[in-house]
Scaffold this motif. Structure first.
Motif, PDB file in Angstrom:
ATOM      1  N   ILE A   1       0.943  -1.201   0.188  1.00 46.63           N
ATOM      2  CA  ILE A   1      -0.079  -0.067  -0.039  1.00 46.63           C
ATOM      3  C   ILE A   1       1.061   1.375  -0.028  1.00 46.63           C
ATOM      4  CG2 ILE A   1      -1.755   1.261   1.227  1.00 46.63           C
ATOM      5  CD1 ILE A   1      -2.845  -1.478   0.381  1.00 46.63           C
ATOM      6  N   THR A   2       0.830   2.156  -1.052  1.00 46.72           N
ATOM      7  CA  THR A   2       1.503   3.553  -0.973  1.00 46.72           C
ATOM      8  C   THR A   2       0.243   4.600  -0.663  1.00 46.72           C
ATOM      9  OG1 THR A   2       0.871   3.921  -3.399  1.00 46.72           O
ATOM     10  CG2 THR A   2       2.662   2.198  -2.848  1.00 46.72           C
ATOM     11  N   PRO A   3       0.817   5.607  -0.458  1.00 42.28           N
ATOM     12  CA  PRO A   3      -0.124   6.874  -0.280  1.00 42.28           C
ATOM     13  C   PRO A   3      -0.967   7.072  -1.608  1.00 42.28           C
ATOM     14  CG  PRO A   3       2.194   7.649   0.297  1.00 42.28           C
ATOM     15  CD  PRO A   3       2.251   6.033  -0.382  1.00 42.28           C
ATOM     16  N   GLU A   4      -0.569   6.547  -2.928  1.00 43.70           N
ATOM     17  CA  GLU A   4      -1.434   6.829  -3.726  1.00 43.70           C
ATOM     18  C   GLU A   4      -2.272   5.686  -4.367  1.00 43.70           C
ATOM     19  OE1 GLU A   4      -1.715   9.702  -5.081  1.00 43.70           O
ATOM     20  OE2 GLU A   4      -0.259  10.550  -3.610  1.00 43.70           O
ATOM     21  N   SER A   5      -2.370   4.401  -3.384  1.00 39.44           N
ATOM     22  CA  SER A   5      -2.947   3.258  -3.694  1.00 39.44           C
ATOM     23  C   SER A   5      -4.441   3.827  -3.979  1.00 39.44           C
ATOM     24  CB  SER A   5      -3.061   2.265  -2.775  1.00 39.44           C
ATOM     25  OG  SER A   5      -1.591   1.944  -2.859  1.00 39.44           O
ATOM     26  N   PRO A   6      -5.208   2.955  -4.888  1.00 35.30           N
ATOM     27  CA  PRO A   6      -6.493   3.382  -5.362  1.00 35.30           C
ATOM     28  C   PRO A   6      -7.535   3.243  -4.098  1.00 35.30           C
ATOM     29  CG  PRO A   6      -5.992   1.634  -6.568  1.00 35.30           C
ATOM     30  CD  PRO A   6      -4.652   2.310  -6.019  1.00 35.30           C
ATOM     31  N   ALA A   7      -7.103   2.178  -3.195  1.00 34.79           N
ATOM     32  CA  ALA A   7      -7.955   1.563  -2.049  1.00 34.79           C
ATOM     33  C   ALA A   7      -7.195   1.104  -1.127  1.00 34.79           C
ATOM     34  CB  ALA A   7      -9.283   0.658  -2.647  1.00 34.79           C
ATOM     35  N   PHE A   8      -7.653   1.204   0.237  1.00 31.90           N
ATOM     36  CA  PHE A   8      -6.927   0.231   1.267  1.00 31.90           C
ATOM     37  C   PHE A   8      -7.766  -0.786   1.548  1.00 31.90           C
ATOM     38  CE2 PHE A   8      -3.500   1.558   4.321  1.00 31.90           C
ATOM     39  CZ  PHE A   8      -3.484   0.485   4.899  1.00 31.90           C
ATOM     40  N   VAL A   9      -7.567  -2.219   1.468  1.00 31.72           N
ATOM     41  CA  VAL A   9      -8.444  -3.192   1.465  1.00 31.72           C
ATOM     42  C   VAL A   9      -7.723  -4.324   2.856  1.00 31.72           C
ATOM     43  CG1 VAL A   9      -9.582  -5.263   0.476  1.00 31.72           C
ATOM     44  CG2 VAL A   9      -9.279  -3.023  -0.830  1.00 31.72           C
TER      45      VAL A   9
END
Length: 281
Positions: free
Chosen positions: A194-202
């Motif tokens: 997960i990066t700051p620009e990831s489209p979602a956090f799952v």
């Protein structure tokens, strides 16, 4: 083993960890990645190998493959005669790993092969059958296999070291930047950075032994507090199941440590839990 003589299925505790008509004990792996890495199958006791099969592909069973495996449901495997009417059978071994030949003498703990996906199976596991004088025996309780109870009054287990009963558990807990495919979850390849620009956090959980009415609570806490939390009611009794929840990005995810947790709840009691951390950089 299925301890219910009718069309339903019950394990030796009267719980749901069985299938209708199931005649053995399954030792399952969480993911295909574990199978590919290799998990040895060992002889339960000394004896003589009386039957062997190898060469069947490690493929998920589908109804379309029924004719292909007809009469070979066990897949790759072997049978050991231990004398005095005792026999064990080992099924679903990985293609090319069967390490003994018919007629060979084996000792307790000898390597027989590796857990695979051959035959009539939809997840990698060893199916172990135990028979005495041709009768199927449940190693968790050797008496009447048409009844169940907790505890098994007057019954004798065959395990050298008692195996604790787990009514349901979380096998895998992971993070992803999208809802993963079930195939990837089973394969053990679903997790991602997960990066700051990831489209979602799952957050996703892969578990076994659900009963209708169970709850799975999935939560993530981050540097700025709770990111999300969902209480999911499970509607079906399932041998294995997968659930996921998350949040879409509306702004860059704050950098720092995020902690995910999962609770499997039955009758308002937590029967299993799991935790995981990830760093967003």
């Amino acid at each position: 083993m299925d301890r219910d003589p009718g069309p339903d299925a019950q394990d030796f505790t009267c719980g749901p960890l069985s299938y209708d008509g199931h005649k053995g004990t399954d030792f399952a792996l969480s993911t295909f990645a574990e199978m590919n890495a290799g998990v040895d199958v060992l002889a339960a006791a000394p004896g003589v190998v009386t039957g062997v099969r190898d060469g069947m592909a490690d493929l998920l069973y589908t109804p379309e493959r029924s004719a292909e495996i007809d009469g070979r449901d066990c897949g790759n495997g072997l049978v050991i005669d231990h004398g005095e009417g005792w026999v064990t059978q080992y099924c679903h071994l990985k293609k090319g790993t069967v390490a003994v030949a018919r007629g060979a003498r084996v000792e307790k703990g000898d390597r027989l092969g590796e857990i695979g996906l051959s035959g009539r199976t939809q997840f990698p596991h060893l199916h172990l059958s135990v028979r005495k004088d041709g009768r199927e025996i449940d190693p968790f309780g050797t008496q009447d296999t048409n009844t169940c109870s907790l505890p098994l009054a007057g019954e004798t287990a065959l395990w050298t070291t008692p195996i604790p009963y787990t009514p349901g558990a979380i096998m895998t807990l992971g993070f992803s930047e999208m809802i993963p495919d079930y195939d990837a979850v089973q394969a053990g390849t679903a997790s991602s950075t997960i990066t700051p620009e990831s489209p979602a956090f799952v957050l996703y959980a892969f578990a076994f032994g659900s009963r209708s009415g169970d709850r799975l609570v999935l939560s993530v806490d981050g540097p700025e507090g709770t990111l999300f939390s969902q209480d999911i009611t499970l509607e079906r009794t399932q041998a294995r199941f997968f659930r996921a929840t998350g949040k879409r990005r509306s702004a860059p995810w704050p950098r720092g440590i995020y902690e995910g947790s999962a609770l499997l709840i039955r009758d308002d009691r937590v029967i299993d839990s799991a935790d995981i951390k990830i760093s967003v950089d």
